[in-house]
Write an enzyme that holds these catalytic residues in place. Structure first.
Site, PDB file in Angstrom:
ATOM      1  N   LEU A 422      12.895  20.797  23.670  1.00 37.56           N
ATOM      2  CA  LEU A 422      12.355  19.445  23.847  1.00 37.56           C
ATOM      3  C   LEU A 422      10.839  19.489  23.881  1.00 37.56           C
ATOM      4  O   LEU A 422      10.161  18.542  23.504  1.00 37.56           O
ATOM      5  CB  LEU A 422      12.850  18.847  25.167  1.00 37.56           C
ATOM      6  CG  LEU A 422      14.324  18.487  25.256  1.00 37.56           C
ATOM      7  CD1 LEU A 422      14.725  18.265  26.697  1.00 37.56           C
ATOM      8  CD2 LEU A 422      14.607  17.238  24.439  1.00 37.56           C
ATOM      9  N   GLY A 423      10.297  20.565  24.386  1.00 38.05           N
ATOM     10  CA  GLY A 423       8.844  20.653  24.504  1.00 38.05           C
ATOM     11  C   GLY A 423       8.457  21.976  25.118  1.00 38.05           C
ATOM     12  O   GLY A 423       9.304  22.834  25.356  1.00 38.05           O
ATOM     13  N   SER A 424       7.150  22.119  25.356  1.00 40.74           N
ATOM     14  CA  SER A 424       6.673  23.350  25.966  1.00 40.74           C
ATOM     15  C   SER A 424       5.985  23.017  27.268  1.00 40.74           C
ATOM     16  O   SER A 424       5.156  22.116  27.309  1.00 40.74           O
ATOM     17  CB  SER A 424       5.652  24.031  25.057  1.00 40.74           C
ATOM     18  OG  SER A 424       6.276  24.389  23.874  1.00 40.74           O
ATOM     19  N   GLY A 425       6.332  23.738  28.296  1.00 38.92           N
ATOM     20  CA  GLY A 425       5.651  23.566  29.570  1.00 38.92           C
ATOM     21  C   GLY A 425       4.644  24.684  29.736  1.00 38.92           C
ATOM     22  O   GLY A 425       4.451  25.494  28.824  1.00 38.92           O
ATOM     23  N   PHE A 427       4.760  27.290  31.637  1.00 42.15           N
ATOM     24  CA  PHE A 427       5.290  28.640  31.794  1.00 42.15           C
ATOM     25  C   PHE A 427       6.457  28.956  30.877  1.00 42.15           C
ATOM     26  O   PHE A 427       7.047  30.011  30.967  1.00 42.15           O
ATOM     27  CB  PHE A 427       5.722  28.854  33.252  1.00 42.15           C
ATOM     28  CG  PHE A 427       4.554  28.803  34.181  1.00 42.15           C
ATOM     29  CD1 PHE A 427       3.633  29.833  34.206  1.00 42.15           C
ATOM     30  CD2 PHE A 427       4.352  27.709  34.990  1.00 42.15           C
ATOM     31  CE1 PHE A 427       2.535  29.784  35.041  1.00 42.15           C
ATOM     32  CE2 PHE A 427       3.256  27.650  35.835  1.00 42.15           C
ATOM     33  CZ  PHE A 427       2.346  28.693  35.853  1.00 42.15           C
ATOM     34  N   GLY A 428       6.832  28.046  30.033  1.00 37.35           N
ATOM     35  CA  GLY A 428       7.941  28.327  29.126  1.00 37.35           C
ATOM     36  C   GLY A 428       8.384  27.063  28.428  1.00 37.35           C
ATOM     37  O   GLY A 428       7.708  26.043  28.484  1.00 37.35           O
ATOM     38  N   VAL A 430      10.909  23.823  27.470  1.00 38.69           N
ATOM     39  CA  VAL A 430      11.859  22.890  28.078  1.00 38.69           C
ATOM     40  C   VAL A 430      12.920  22.651  27.010  1.00 38.69           C
ATOM     41  O   VAL A 430      12.609  22.293  25.871  1.00 38.69           O
ATOM     42  CB  VAL A 430      11.176  21.567  28.488  1.00 38.69           C
ATOM     43  CG1 VAL A 430      12.201  20.642  29.128  1.00 38.69           C
ATOM     44  CG2 VAL A 430      10.034  21.839  29.462  1.00 38.69           C
ATOM     45  N   LYS A 447      14.016  23.425  32.284  1.00 41.26           N
ATOM     46  CA  LYS A 447      12.717  24.119  32.216  1.00 41.26           C
ATOM     47  C   LYS A 447      12.983  25.601  32.327  1.00 41.26           C
ATOM     48  O   LYS A 447      13.563  26.047  33.332  1.00 41.26           O
ATOM     49  CB  LYS A 447      11.830  23.696  33.391  1.00 41.26           C
ATOM     50  CG  LYS A 447      11.044  22.463  33.130  1.00 41.26           C
ATOM     51  CD  LYS A 447       9.892  22.319  34.106  1.00 41.26           C
ATOM     52  CE  LYS A 447       9.142  21.040  33.748  1.00 41.26           C
ATOM     53  NZ  LYS A 447       7.950  20.834  34.521  1.00 41.26           N
ATOM     54  N   ASP A 537      -0.872  14.272  38.773  1.00 33.24           N
ATOM     55  CA  ASP A 537      -0.921  14.441  37.314  1.00 33.24           C
ATOM     56  C   ASP A 537      -0.241  13.252  36.628  1.00 33.24           C
ATOM     57  O   ASP A 537       0.500  13.435  35.664  1.00 33.24           O
ATOM     58  CB  ASP A 537      -0.252  15.765  36.937  1.00 33.24           C
ATOM     59  CG  ASP A 537      -0.628  16.221  35.539  1.00 33.24           C
ATOM     60  OD1 ASP A 537      -1.498  15.583  34.914  1.00 33.24           O
ATOM     61  OD2 ASP A 537      -0.042  17.207  35.060  1.00 33.24           O
TER      62      ASP A 537
END
Ligand code: AMP
Length: 681
Positions: A422-425, A427-428, A430, A447, A537
């Site tokens: 789905l995406g990038s956080g 630390f890794g 998602v 996550k 945030d």
């Protein structure tokens, strides 16, 4: 090994299966370039935007496709297909066992066999890759900016010969190790690398060749270990220190790390990632011969998107000519001068702050802000079908039901099934997934943690600890933690993804619809305030959509529960902070509370009314502080009603006591929403 894929290619494109070995000048035992790199519809490491531009330039026929190497991480591929006048991108992931898969699909020995499979069977694809979009006859696939895949292969072959290695093994099973070895020195062949010169000389060379946004030089520093990038932006020079960490990876400040300098430079060509702009054309080293320079330009010019700067031109005497300076930024339509009290900022603190924000340092630090550079290459699936209101409600009830059962226990690994990215956080990744509870299966977002990073593990666990206390319809709920091979944080799925991207795609949203989402966000924020949680945030990138009319606040990575002895949270110092969303007291004193979240909410409202635009345009943090101190605020977005803008201005009162509370904002926005709904429906 490649026979099946080769015959497929031949059928599809008339490609000759022996061409790879011939083109690479194959000797008896040279296995040649792997077939995938020779496929005429393979373009090499180009960005998602470039892939879309190429398909658009070629007519966007349904099923028109091209293959590219993923710009991050190395070794993966991406397939871009034209579908109903837009492009969908499928990430083809290389697994540890060398097999390639798309999402949870079947594994294939190479990307070509995979494409062949999806040509006959949709298997979850939205359309089939039917028509190859082949490169122009003279157009090469690129390995890195300015270096073709074939040239890289030739370099690898020479290196293997120099080492007296067995070519079949070196270029076959050992290919990746050989590649890493060759990459270490490849920068020396690039026109942008000027060897060991001083900073003054770099400035002179760049100035002589003329300023243009993104023009750059890389040089080795006198210590023989570190490098420096000098970048031209808005007619000024910026200098970035490139360090070698542990003697093996290269990085600028706290930015991402790369195994070789050439990979780092390629990355900043594709993403600005904290730099003021992407790298565009280099200022060539004076020792670069004309042929190398022309070759370099040939390999980049077809890929530069329409909005990029034109490449440097050669004058008749063979020296680099000048490109016209970039236009000054447009003057904003309105500038609002908000009468606010003079800020009581002691000047030594101001200087310290300005320095820590990179105003007068010897080296610039990349402006690392979450989500500021959103060219990500990770979305595996095209935009999901939005859930109907009833479906969204049903899902909401399911989450509420299961959450009670699982919160006290950890999830078992076999309960969590991972699907596409789905995406990038931070630390890794998602990933989308499913979580099984007896006979019930619920869709989830997961996550994951990259490389079992201990810092990441600490952060994810602290995020989980905070999230498990929260339970509200406009906050992404945590479902559980799974401590399998790697740590996973399992969350409710908000399938439509970040609001920022939704706004960018829906530029005709009605005001009432924009207000509806603001009401929901303020509702979630009011709840957080009641739980003594400060989010820190809040921004449209961290609001996720379940469907067009259902928003949830996410990403509690920076959030903190406030200590009952004080009424604000004091942070240790600016890390990767979203400065443009922060109230002055956060920037000056590192103090956060619900009223600093209110300031961020005002910026989030501004983003919503500006359809995902970047706040403060190209201003840098020290300039933003000057701007705010002198009483200016973000200007009113085009077509934003005055009464909506007035609420933003209230949120941006200098003195936090003058800002409204979320419990006041919610009914106010709700009333406005109803009014516009009646007028606009
Ligand atoms: P984060 O690490 O929270 O910033 O998440 C990174 C990206 O993953 C977000 O920008 C979303 O695209 C995606 N994502 C995170 N959480 C979810 C979720 N609960 N549902 C859907 N997508 C998510």
């Amino acid at each position: 090994m490649f026979t099946k894929a080769s015959s497929f290619l031949q059928k599809l494109t008339g490609w000759d299966e022996n061409r790879g070995a011939q083109n690479s000048g194959g000797h008896g035992d040279d296995p040649g370039l792997p077939n995938v790199y020779n496929a005429p519809f393979f373009y090499g490491r180009i960005t998602r935007q470039e892939a879309e531009d190429i398909l658009k330039a070629n007519g966007m026929q349904e099923g028109l496709f091209l293959l590219r190497e993923s710009i991050t991480p190395m070794g993966n591929f991406s397939l871009t297909i034209a579908h109903e006048d837009s492009c969908v991108h499928y990430s083809i992931e290389k697994k540890m066992n060398g097999q390639y898969i798309v999402s949870e699909g079947s594994p294939f020995s190479d990307p070509l066999s995979l494409i062949e499979h999806y040509q006959t069977m949709k298997n979850g694809f939205i359309t089939t890759p039917k028509v190859p979009c082949n490169r122009q006859p003279e157009q090469e696939a690129i390995a890195f900016r300015g270096l073709s895949v074939k040239e890289l292969h030739a370099q690898m072959k020479s290196a293997a010969k120099r080492m007296n290695a067995n070519l079949t093994r070196a270029l076959g099973p050992m290919r990746e190790s050989l590649l890493m070895h060759v990459l270490q020195t490849l920068h020396e062949r690039m026109p942008w690398f000027h060897g060991e010169i001083s900073r003054d000389e770099a400035i002179r060379r760049l100035e002589r060749s003329g300023h243009a946004d993104g023009k750059f030089i890389v040089r080795r520093r006198a210590d023989g270990q570190s490098f420096a990038l000098t970048l031209s932006h808005e007619n000024a020079m910026r200098h970035y220190l490139i360090n070698q960490v542990d003697g093996e990876s290269y990085c600028i400040d706290a930015g991402p790390r790369f195994k070789a300098l050439i990979v780092l430079i390629d990355h900043y060509h594709n993403k600005k990632d904290g730099l003021p702009c992407r790298l565009t054309s280099p200022c060539p080293d004076p020792n670069t011969d004309l042929e190398t320079w022309e070759n370099y330009q040939l390999l980049t010019k077809n890929l530069v998107s329409k909005t990029s700067q034109p490449a440097t031109v050669f004058t008749s005497n063979g020296n680099p000519g000048t490109t016209p300076p970039s236009r000054p930024p447009p003057i904003p339509r309105h500038t609002s001068n908000v009468p606010t009290r003079s800020p009581p900022i002691p000047s030594p603190l101001r200087n310290e702050l300005r320095q820590s924000l990179g105003a007068e340092q010897l080296w610039e630090t990349p402006n690392l802000q979450f989500g500021e550079d959103d060219e990500d290459d990770t979305i595996t699936f095209p935009e999901a079908e939005p859930l109907s209101t009833e479906e969204a409600e049903m899902l909401e009830n399911t989450y509420i039901d299961i959450r009670g059962d699982v919160m006290s226990t950890d999830l078992k690994s076999d309960q969590v099934i991972l699907e596409g990215k789905l995406g990038s956080g931070q630390f890794g990744e998602v990933r989308k997934g499913r979580c099984e509870f007896g006979r019930k299966t619920v869709p989830v977002a997961v996550k994951t943690l990259k490389n079992n990073d201990p810092d990441g593990e600490k952060e994810i666990l602290s995020e989980a600890n905070l999230m498990k206390k929260l339970d509200h319809q406009h906050i992404v709920r945590m479902i559980g933690v799974c401590k399998g091979e790697t740590l996973m944080l399992v969350l409710e799925l908000a399938e439509l993804g970040p609001l920022k991207k939704y706004l960018e795609r829906h530029q005709t949203m009605k005001t009432w619809h924009q207000l509806e989402l603001m009401v929901q966000i303020s509702d979630g924020m009011e709840y957080l305030d009641s739980m003594d949680v400060v989010h820190r945030d809040l921004a449209t990138r961290n609001v996720l959509l379940v469907n067009d009319h259902f928003a949830k606040i996410s990403d509690f990575g920076l959030s903190r529960i406030m200590d009952s002895s004080t009424d604000y949270y004091t942070a240790h110092g600016p890390g990767r902070w979203p400065l443009m969303w922060y109230a002055p007291e956060c920037l000056y004193y590192h103090k956060f509370d619900s009223s600093s979240d209110v300031w961020s909410f005002g910026v989030t409202m501004w983003e919503i009314m500006s359809f995902g635009a970047r706040p403060y345009d190209k201003k840098k943090p020290p300039q933003i502080l000057n701007y705010l101190e002198s009483g200016h605020r973000l200007v009113i977005p085009r077509n934003c009603p005055d009464d909506v803008y007035q609420i933003m201005l209230d949120c941006w009162q200098w003195d936090k006591a003058d800002r409204p509370k979320f419990k006041e904002l919610k009914p106010k926005l709700h009333r406005l929403c109803k009014r516009y709904q009646q007028a606009q429906r």
